[in-house]
Each structure stands twice: as C-alpha cells, then as structure tokens.
Design a protein around this motif. Structure first.
Motif, PDB file in Angstrom:
ATOM      1  N   ASP A   1       0.866  -1.185   0.000  1.00 14.93           N
ATOM      2  CA  ASP A   1       0.000   0.000   0.000  1.00 14.93           C
ATOM      3  C   ASP A   1       0.901   1.231   0.000  1.00 14.93           C
ATOM      4  O   ASP A   1       1.552   1.535   0.988  1.00 14.93           O
TER       5      ASP A   1
ATOM      6  N   THR B   1      -5.177  12.057  11.653  1.00 13.08           N
ATOM      7  CA  THR B   1      -6.193  11.168  11.096  1.00 13.08           C
ATOM      8  C   THR B   1      -7.553  11.494  11.693  1.00 13.08           C
ATOM      9  O   THR B   1      -8.561  11.561  10.984  1.00 13.08           O
TER      10      THR B   1
ATOM     11  N   GLY C   1     -10.818  13.517   9.794  1.00 15.68           N
ATOM     12  CA  GLY C   1     -11.850  12.515   9.510  1.00 15.68           C
ATOM     13  C   GLY C   1     -13.238  13.120   9.632  1.00 15.68           C
ATOM     14  O   GLY C   1     -13.492  13.928  10.523  1.00 15.68           O
TER      15      GLY C   1
ATOM     16  N   GLU D   1      -1.418  15.320   5.823  1.00 17.25           N
ATOM     17  CA  GLU D   1      -2.371  14.665   4.930  1.00 17.25           C
ATOM     18  C   GLU D   1      -2.301  15.224   3.501  1.00 17.25           C
ATOM     19  O   GLU D   1      -2.441  14.495   2.525  1.00 17.25           O
TER      20      GLU D   1
ATOM     21  N   ASN E   1      -1.523  12.810   0.333  1.00 18.79           N
ATOM     22  CA  ASN E   1      -2.478  12.612  -0.748  1.00 18.79           C
ATOM     23  C   ASN E   1      -1.932  13.090  -2.088  1.00 18.79           C
ATOM     24  O   ASN E   1      -2.215  12.494  -3.127  1.00 18.79           O
TER      25      ASN E   1
ATOM     26  N   LYS F   1     -10.512   3.481  -3.381  1.00 18.97           N
ATOM     27  CA  LYS F   1     -11.502   4.213  -2.579  1.00 18.97           C
ATOM     28  C   LYS F   1     -11.053   5.657  -2.379  1.00 18.97           C
ATOM     29  O   LYS F   1     -10.039   5.911  -1.744  1.00 18.97           O
TER      30      LYS F   1
ATOM     31  N   LYS G   1     -11.573   9.610  -0.994  1.00 13.51           N
ATOM     32  CA  LYS G   1     -12.170  10.280   0.163  1.00 13.51           C
ATOM     33  C   LYS G   1     -12.705  11.637  -0.278  1.00 13.51           C
ATOM     34  O   LYS G   1     -11.974  12.415  -0.914  1.00 13.51           O
TER      35      LYS G   1
ATOM     36  N   VAL H   1      -7.085   9.357  -1.322  1.00 11.33           N
ATOM     37  CA  VAL H   1      -7.546   7.975  -1.383  1.00 11.33           C
ATOM     38  C   VAL H   1      -7.233   7.295  -0.053  1.00 11.33           C
ATOM     39  O   VAL H   1      -6.337   7.722   0.666  1.00 11.33           O
ATOM     40  N   GLU H   2      -7.985   6.240   0.237  1.00  9.07           N
ATOM     41  CA  GLU H   2      -7.769   5.500   1.483  1.00  9.07           C
ATOM     42  C   GLU H   2      -6.444   4.739   1.425  1.00  9.07           C
ATOM     43  O   GLU H   2      -5.698   4.696   2.389  1.00  9.07           O
ATOM     44  N   ALA H   3      -6.233   4.096   0.294  1.00  8.25           N
ATOM     45  CA  ALA H   3      -5.044   3.260   0.128  1.00  8.25           C
ATOM     46  C   ALA H   3      -4.760   3.136  -1.360  1.00  8.25           C
ATOM     47  O   ALA H   3      -5.649   3.369  -2.186  1.00  8.25           O
TER      48      ALA H   3
END
Lengths: 407, 65
Positions: A146, A179, A183, A249, A253, A391, A393, A400-402
C-alpha cells in the motif's frame, strides 16, 4: 435547531463538497457554474451552512488577496467541513490559518526565516536521502504494497518531524491526531482527546528545547520568540501544531494521487522517465490538477465586497474553490489534461494572499523528488488493483484511502 | 523596468526568490524579500513580471522608468 433551519432554506443549493463522475477530476458542476454563474450559492453538506462558491481564477485571486475577507473559522458563517460543534472548536485558540492581520503577521514572521528559498534548497539533499530510504524499504518488502501506508504518509511526516525536531519514537502521536482531525466521522470526544494528547506532548517537547536547544526548527522558533516575546508560549505550541497539521495529509495525498495520475497517463510518465529534470514541473502540474485542499481558502466577509456581478455581504461565508480556479480554461489551456510540461503554470494550489502556504516550496521539492525517485528506481511500478476499486475520500482534503501497487 | 519591494507587506512565501533568484532574495534573519537589483536586465522582464504577479501579498511594485 438553528442549523436545521438553515438546512431547510438552503435545500435547493448544491451540496458541498460536490460529487464527481471522474474520481480524479474536479466535480463536473464546477465547469458549468464557472460558465453560467461563476459566483453561486452552495450548502455545506456537513454543517448545512449556506455559502458562496467562487469558481473563476481571476475572482479567486481578487477575493483571497482582499483584506476585507477574514479567515476566522470561529465566525458563525465561516464555511466548515468538520462535524465538531462550533462551541467546542472555540475552546481551542485560533491557529495561524485562521488569524487575520495584524495578529497573523506576528505569527507568520516567526516562521518566515525557516522557509526561505535558500533554506529549502539546503534541504534538498536530505529530502533525496529520505526518499531513497523509503524506496529501499519498498524494494526490500516487495510488491504488492500500500503506497499510502508505506511511502506517502510516513515520508513527508518524517521530513516534517526531522525539521521540527520531534523524536522518531513520538511521531505516531501526530499521525493519529491528524487522522482524527480531518476525519468526517470523528466524534467530538475523540477530537478533544487527541488534542489533549498532542498538546501535552508538545508542551513537554517545548520545555525540553527551551532548556536544551538543538539544531531544529522548534528550538529556533522558541529562541526567536524569546528574544522579544512576541507571542505566548501557547502560540508557539500552536505554530508547531499547525505546521504538522497543514503538511501531513495534504502531502501524503498529493504523492499518492500523483502516482495514480502518472500510471493512468503513461505518455506523461514516459516524459518524466525520459527527462528527470521535469520532476519540478510535474509536481506543479499535479498540484494544479488535484488541488487537494479545495476549500482551504474558505473565508467570511468583513465588509460588503463587489466581486464580478454580485455583492458579497458582510458576515457571509465564501468557499473560494482552489480546484475550480486551477481548472479555469481562461488561464489553463485544456485544464482537464495533465501536462507535466505545462508552462507557465501559475496555479493557486497553495492559495494566495497572506495565508499562502508557507511550506509550498518544501512541498513542491518533496513531491518532485519522490515522483522522480520512485519511477527511476521502480520503473515497472503499476497498480495492484483496478482503478474502480480505489476508494476516494471526499473529505476536506481530497485523497484515497489506500493505493496498492506492485512491480 | 524598475522594482520596489515592500517588506512590510511581504509574507516570505519566496515565490519571487524561487522564480528569479538573480533579482529577488530573502534575508536570513527575517526571511523577507530583498532586491538583488531594482533594475533587472531586459532579458528577465517577462519572468520578473510573472514573479510579481505570483507574489501572494502583492509586495512588489513595478514602474516603467
């Protein structure tokens, strides 16, 4: 009660953030609005607040450079994207992101010597080393991995922690805090608890570095402030906290989305592989194209302002969309096309005006180095899942999540 | 082209210094704009105008004399 009432009256306005058919591109409605109604009304989906949405580049720069707009997140109508009640937010002092001049100027000036062009160029060698270390680890581990967890999140975080002087063993505290902070399903209790942990840790660290200064940003910041005591010790803590919050973040990203974009645009990737000196301009193009901090320049109006054909009234909230400005075809030819050789590329991914991201040169350098290094050392890098299974966000920071990749 | 830099307005973003280091720099103590020259050579006029436009704080003024 109040927010429910707002929600009802604003029900007909498009909800923000807006949906996207192409998960990599901007919401399709941006282009339509820019054409038809460049300054329009929206409803914030998290809070139900009504606000203006600015979608043109020229309006964007005019408004964000105007001293009659405020970045005060605690103002009633400041468009917010976090579910934390305003009363709870207000229990924490405003960070530099949300101060106006002249207070903002005092805080900013404590940081400006740390982010000069020359000083950042001095970080290039170490940044390259860190990038190489992370790619070494990817290669040791072997695919699939990942990318988000193994490179995009920890690498910029390590760079920022080294810059500030946060010991490696404590870095996870900040990671967990961010995080929760960004969120959309964070509970007020989690938010409060994470704040307490981070503040406690920073207090301890600042006390140590006041006593025993080291060669790091935080020690210099403390010393610089202690010369004239321009701001309180708590403000120093908040500055450090803001640097971490603002970089973590967003950088992560940007790295992940840029890798994804290059894999999806093999002709652009081929250009970068053939000419590694394109890394800086590739970074700029990715920053423009994704503009991950789309609503980062939300504002509240201090006095009536004429902008284009409308008058923004005192007290109203505005989302000046970075993403929409950076896709304005009046300024960027064929804005939906990723062109890593685009020049000039006067994007506003870092905002403009007095709040423009102080770390923008670091981010650009880091992103260029990471992309160049990753594809030079792992030229066969590819997605380990279908794009449809990635996925995304739709949070305050796009990402993306991962991103499972292999080679 | 003649340049004037306003250090009171400057927010130390370094957009100018990173775009045209031959004309703009930032001092070490405050990290704010300083002109290497206030009369850039004509070959640099285009890129200087771009740097001026990208200054987030509009701290650089251009006059024609």
């Amino acid at each position: 009660m109040t927010e429910m009432a707002i929600q009802e009256t604003a029900a007909e306005y498009p909800a923000f953030p807006m949906q996207r058919a192409d998960p990599l591109g901007p919401p399709e409605l941006y282009a339509e609005l820019r054409e038809r109604e460049p300054i329009s009304r929206i409803r914030m989906s998290v809070t139900g607040q009504e606000a203006w949405l600015v979608t043109r580049y020229d309006h964007y720069r005019e408004l964000i450079r105007d001293p009659r707009v405020s970045a005060d997140m605690y103002a009633d109508n400041y468009p917010r994207q976090i579910p934390v009640p305003l009363e709870l937010l207000r229990s924490v002092p405003r960070t530099i992101f949300h101060l106006d001049a002249p207070d903002h100027t005092v805080h900013r000036r404590l940081l400006t010597p740390e982010f000069t062009y020359r000083r950042i160029e001095g970080m290039r060698e170490r940044t390259q080393q860190i990038a190489d270390e992370y790619v070494d680890r990817l290669l040791e581990k072997g695919g699939p991995v990942d990318l988000m967890a193994e490179l995009s999140l920890p690498m910029p975080s390590q760079a920022m922690c080294e810059l500030l002087g946060i010991p490696p063993a404590d870095r996870h505290i900040y990671h967990e805090w961010i995080t929760l902070l960004i969120g959309t399903d964070t509970t007020p209790e989690q938010h409060a608890q994470a704040e307490i942990t981070v503040v406690g840790h920073l207090e301890k660290l600042i006390a140590q570095k006041t006593e025993h200064p080291e060669d790091d940003l935080l020690s210099r910041l403390i010393a610089r402030n202690n010369e004239e005591k321009l701001v309180s010790d708590r403000d120093v803590l908040n500055l450090a906290r803001s640097l971490i919050a603002g970089s973590h973040e967003t950088s992560a990203n940007m790295i992940t989305l840029s890798v994804l974009a290059l894999l999806r645009n093999p002709e652009q990737l081929a250009l970068l592989k053939a000419d590694p000196s394109l890394d800086a301009s590739a970074a700029d193009e990715m920053l423009r194209y994704f503009s991950v901090s789309d609503a980062g320049t939300s504002r509240v109006v201090l006095e009536d302002i004429e902008l284009g054909d409308v008058v923004l009234r005192k007290g109203e909230g505005v989302v000046a969309s970075i993403l929409a400005a950076n896709h304005d075809p009046e300024v960027f030819t064929d804005p939906g096309r990723i062109d890593i050789t685009r020049s000039p590329n006067n994007h506003v991914a870092f905002g403009t005006g007095i709040h423009q991201c102080i770390g923008h040169l670091v981010v650009k350098m880091q992103l260029g180095i990471v992309l160049g290094t990753l594809f030079r050392r792992i030229p066969d890098l590819r997605l380990a899942i279908d794009l449809d299974d990635v996925k995304f966000k739709n949070a305050a920071i796009r990402g993306v999540e991962a991103l499972p990749v292999t080679w | 082209m003649r340049l004037n830099a306003d250090r009171d307005r400057c927010v130390g973003a370094g957009a100018c210094a990173s775009t045209v280091p031959a004309v703009f720099e930032q001092d070490e103590e405050e990290g704010l704009v300083r002109l290497v020259t206030d009369r850039p050579e004509s070959a640099l006029v285009g890129v200087v105008r771009r740097a001026v436009s990208m200054c987030p704080a509009q701290a650089i003024r251009v006059s024609s004399e």
